[in-house]
Design an enzyme around this catalytic site. Structure first.
Site, PDB file in Angstrom:
ATOM      1  N   HIS A 278       0.911  -1.284  -0.193  1.00 59.55           N
ATOM      2  CA  HIS A 278      -0.037  -0.110   0.042  1.00 59.55           C
ATOM      3  C   HIS A 278       0.847   1.158  -0.049  1.00 59.55           C
ATOM      4  O   HIS A 278       1.987   1.333   0.595  1.00 59.55           O
ATOM      5  CB  HIS A 278      -0.868   0.017   1.190  1.00 59.55           C
TER       6      HIS A 278
ATOM      7  N   ASP B 267      -7.820  -5.827   0.565  1.00 61.70           N
ATOM      8  CA  ASP B 267      -8.446  -6.622  -0.688  1.00 61.70           C
ATOM      9  C   ASP B 267      -8.090  -8.005  -0.524  1.00 61.70           C
ATOM     10  O   ASP B 267      -8.507  -8.909  -1.355  1.00 61.70           O
ATOM     11  CB  ASP B 267      -7.740  -6.018  -2.228  1.00 61.70           C
TER      12      ASP B 267
HETATM   13  N1  CMC Z   1       3.834  -7.539  -4.747  1.00 61.54           N
HETATM   14  C1  CMC Z   1       5.495  -7.813  -5.170  1.00 61.54           C
HETATM   15  N2  CMC Z   1       6.071  -6.468  -4.900  1.00 61.54           N
HETATM   16  C2  CMC Z   1       5.423  -5.416  -4.448  1.00 61.54           C
HETATM   17  C3  CMC Z   1       3.861  -5.262  -4.446  1.00 61.54           C
HETATM   18  C4  CMC Z   1       3.381  -6.430  -4.566  1.00 61.54           C
HETATM   19  N3  CMC Z   1       2.111  -6.794  -4.194  1.00 61.54           N
HETATM   20  N4  CMC Z   1       3.566  -3.943  -3.893  1.00 61.54           N
HETATM   21  C5  CMC Z   1       4.806  -3.409  -4.022  1.00 61.54           C
HETATM   22  N5  CMC Z   1       6.017  -3.935  -4.354  1.00 61.54           N
HETATM   23  C6  CMC Z   1       7.363  -3.741  -4.389  1.00 61.54           C
HETATM   24  C7  CMC Z   1       7.486  -2.868  -5.689  1.00 61.54           C
HETATM   25  O1  CMC Z   1       7.825  -3.788  -6.630  1.00 61.54           O
HETATM   26  C8  CMC Z   1       8.681  -2.047  -5.107  1.00 61.54           C
HETATM   27  O2  CMC Z   1      10.088  -2.875  -5.010  1.00 61.54           O
HETATM   28  P1  CMC Z   1      11.178  -2.060  -5.493  1.00 61.54           P
HETATM   29  O3  CMC Z   1      11.635  -1.119  -4.389  1.00 61.54           O
HETATM   30  O4  CMC Z   1      12.283  -3.353  -5.488  1.00 61.54           O
HETATM   31  O5  CMC Z   1      11.033  -1.600  -6.953  1.00 61.54           O
HETATM   32  C9  CMC Z   1       8.596  -1.854  -3.621  1.00 61.54           C
HETATM   33  O6  CMC Z   1       7.632  -2.935  -3.230  1.00 61.54           O
HETATM   34  C10 CMC Z   1       7.793  -0.490  -3.615  1.00 61.54           C
HETATM   35  O7  CMC Z   1       6.426  -0.564  -4.245  1.00 61.54           O
HETATM   36  P2  CMC Z   1       5.913   0.526  -5.075  1.00 61.54           P
HETATM   37  O8  CMC Z   1       5.159   0.152  -6.435  1.00 61.54           O
HETATM   38  O9  CMC Z   1       6.879   1.899  -5.180  1.00 61.54           O
HETATM   39  O10 CMC Z   1       4.841   1.098  -3.962  1.00 61.54           O
HETATM   40  P3  CMC Z   1       3.703   2.097  -4.407  1.00 61.54           P
HETATM   41  O11 CMC Z   1       3.380   2.805  -3.170  1.00 61.54           O
HETATM   42  O12 CMC Z   1       3.882   2.803  -5.615  1.00 61.54           O
HETATM   43  O13 CMC Z   1       2.515   1.177  -4.746  1.00 61.54           O
HETATM   44  C11 CMC Z   1       0.521  -0.390  -4.631  1.00 61.54           C
HETATM   45  C12 CMC Z   1       1.594   0.757  -3.813  1.00 61.54           C
HETATM   46  C13 CMC Z   1      -0.788  -0.351  -3.579  1.00 61.54           C
HETATM   47  C14 CMC Z   1       0.113   0.275  -5.928  1.00 61.54           C
HETATM   48  C15 CMC Z   1       1.340  -1.505  -4.825  1.00 61.54           C
HETATM   49  O14 CMC Z   1       1.777  -1.967  -3.692  1.00 61.54           O
HETATM   50  C16 CMC Z   1       0.719  -2.723  -5.538  1.00 61.54           C
HETATM   51  O15 CMC Z   1       0.520  -2.575  -6.817  1.00 61.54           O
HETATM   52  N6  CMC Z   1       0.149  -3.804  -4.756  1.00 61.54           N
HETATM   53  C17 CMC Z   1      -0.774  -4.763  -5.334  1.00 61.54           C
HETATM   54  C18 CMC Z   1      -2.169  -4.021  -5.873  1.00 61.54           C
HETATM   55  C19 CMC Z   1      -3.149  -4.097  -4.553  1.00 61.54           C
HETATM   56  O16 CMC Z   1      -3.195  -4.757  -3.746  1.00 61.54           O
HETATM   57  N7  CMC Z   1      -3.680  -2.855  -4.638  1.00 61.54           N
HETATM   58  C20 CMC Z   1      -4.684  -2.387  -3.654  1.00 61.54           C
HETATM   59  C21 CMC Z   1      -4.182  -1.265  -2.585  1.00 61.54           C
HETATM   60  S1  CMC Z   1      -5.465  -1.329  -1.403  1.00 61.54           S
HETATM   61  C22 CMC Z   1      -6.827  -0.562  -1.885  1.00 61.54           C
HETATM   62  C23 CMC Z   1      -7.140   0.547  -2.411  1.00 61.54           C
HETATM   63  O17 CMC Z   1      -7.029   1.473  -1.629  1.00 61.54           O
HETATM   64  O18 CMC Z   1      -7.431   0.641  -3.657  1.00 61.54           O
END
Ligand code: CMC
Length: 436
Positions: free
Chosen positions: A313, A371
């Site tokens: 998140h 989720d």
């Molecule tokens: N699985 C694997 N790796 C992950 C995941 C995941 N679900 N989420 C983040 N990472 C990794 C990402 O690859 C990155 O790694 P590195 O530093 O090596 O490049 C690191 O963790 C930081 O992630 P980020 O993408 O920079 O974080 P963000 O804040 O931009 O993204 C997120 C947040 C929710 C989009 C992401 O965690 C994600 O895509 N999660 C899966 C989708 C999900 O469950 N979304 C629902 C969010 S809760 C409901 C809502 O509010 O809508």
């Protein structure tokens, strides 16, 4: 906003004049540096794609402490609201700032209940869609379409219009979601029953048919109601910011909420519940618990695009408090339905355990989000996977509209208009086609 005694000083290494920037304190959470005069005084913009460090507004609705894993609606912890209140009480809280007493609750429930039907003409609009259209495609159209049916509540600058639009949206979303479901399976639409509570009525419109009533089950109604409470607001997330930005142009509330529905659809946001369940089903089909190791290896592989859906998140760097409540609800629902051995639930728990112990997830502070378990609950209740995000939209509507109304009511609000760092071609001349 309370001004802080401390000021930030921005200085430049090229010797140009430094600038003092005011700092404001909230009631809780990080202070903000006011950069509104930055461009006028320095000719420079700030650069923050994805809004990693930018507060786009001040708000008194929802507070999240991502490090602690805390979520408050108007100061009340989500755990207490989910345990002691129902969804309509939560809606009252988000919209008007306070939980209702008994008299106010009765009046609010009556008000919302009076608006559960939709204009009969809307079903003909709905019939224009393909039956196999994704429910979020249909919902984006239907919610936007409300502005064509309710002309008397489209003036966003009129507080009475905003109030009635809010009530209409909260009241009609369950009807629209249930209608889009019935349409997709070729069953007749079921009219709302105003002798039922908000959530029981939604389940009635989803699962009854003209030839059979739907016997509501208290555990399932309570579970669905809790899903609504947990999804009701989440401060300035992508869809809420979309609603605010869209509404800042002065467009009508239905159009602004339709923009929120469209944004919510994406798999990184509301679409994650559908994606998380599809992921669990995929793992189950390909060998189940035995194959978790292989799956996790794939998630961690820098060259793969596979993510552990329902994990991670932007704000929570600790266990999402909504995920804890959802896991508890999952137990209750599966027990009530005699599905204690549900393989997907077992798989989800095993996946969670392994991920929480794995260095990749630990070092990145990736925890289950709301989720991760909500799909299992909804599937057990009988909600098809493709409808999960529409249910999220139903619940989030109150948050969107409360945030929109807060923005419009703020005398300082302006149309949202971000700036950019331009890195394209500078001015050049168009050559005649033969010379290009
Ligand atoms: N699985 C694997 N790796 C992950 C995941 C995941 N679900 N989420 C983040 N990472 C990794 C990402 O690859 C990155 O790694 P590195 O530093 O090596 O490049 C690191 O963790 C930081 O992630 P980020 O993408 O920079 O974080 P963000 O804040 O931009 O993204 C997120 C947040 C929710 C989009 C992401 O965690 C994600 O895509 N999660 C899966 C989708 C999900 O469950 N979304 C629902 C969010 S809760 C409901 C809502 O509010 O809508």
């Amino acid at each position: 906003m309370t001004p802080s005694d401390v000021k930030a000083t921005l200085s430049f290494s090229d010797g140009s004049a430094s600038m003092d920037l005011p700092i404001y304190k909230g009631t809780v959470g990080p202070d903000v540096i006011d950069i509104r005069k930055l461009y006028a005084q320095t000719g420079k913009f700030t650069y923050d794609p994805g809004f990693l460090s930018t507060a786009s507004c001040n708000s008194n609705i929802t507070y999240i402490d991502g490090d602690k894993g805390e979520l408050l609606y108007r100061g009340y912890p989500i755990e207490q609201l989910a345990t002691n209140c129902d969804f309509l009480e939560t809606c009252h809280l988000l919209l008007y700032g306070e939980l209702p007493d008994l008299a106010k609750k009765t009046a609010f429930v009556k008000l919302v209940t009076n608006h559960t039907m939709v204009n009969e003409q809307m079903q003909f609009f709905l019939r224009g869609f393909r039956r196999d259209a994704h429910p979020m495609a249909v919902m984006t159209g239907l919610v936007g379409g409300l502005s064509a049916f309710y002309h008397d509540s489209t003036d966003i600058n009129n507080p009475q219009h905003r109030e009635i639009a809010a009530i209409r949206l909260i009241a009609k979303m369950p009807t629209l979601v249930a209608m889009s479901y019935k349409y997709s399976i070729g069953q007749p639409f079921i009219y709302p029953r105003n002798d039922l509570g908000y959530t029981a009525n939604f389940m009635h419109m989803m699962f009854a048919t003209p030839c059979e009533t739907y016997e509501t089950n208290d555990v399932l109604v309570r579970a669905m109601d809790r899903i609504f409470i947990l999804h009701a607001d989440h401060e300035q997330n992508a869809s809420t910011s979309t609603v605010r930005l869209c509404g800042s142009s002065g467009t009508n509330p239905f159009a602004a909420i339709a923009a929120g529905v469209a944004c919510l659809w994406g798999p990184a946001h509301g679409g994650a519940n559908e994606a998380a369940l599809n992921m669990l089903e995929d793992i189950q089909r390909n060998g189940g618990i035995e194959k978790i190791g292989e799956f996790i290896k794939n998630v961690k592989d820098k060259n793969s695009t596979v993510k552990l859906m329902g994990f991670g998140h932007r704000v929570y760097k600790n266990y999402d408090p909504r995920a804890k409540l959802m896991r508890e609800t999952c137990y209750e629902v599966l027990n009530a339905l005699g599905l204690q051995d549900d393989p997907l639930f077992k798989l989800a728990m095993a996946l969670e355990k392994i991920a929480l112990e794995d260095e990749y997830f630990v070092s990145r502070k990736l925890y289950p989000n709301v989720d991760f378990y909500s799909g299992i609950v909804q599937r057990a209740i009988g909600i098809p996977v493709s409808l999960f995000t529409a249910i999220f939209a139903l619940a989030r509507t109150v948050g969107w509209i409360a945030q929109l109304n807060e923005m419009i009511g703020d005398p300082e609000y302006k149309i949202g208009r971000p700036r950019q760092l331009f890195v394209g071609s500078t001015s050049r001349d168009v050559l005649p086609i033969g010379q290009r």
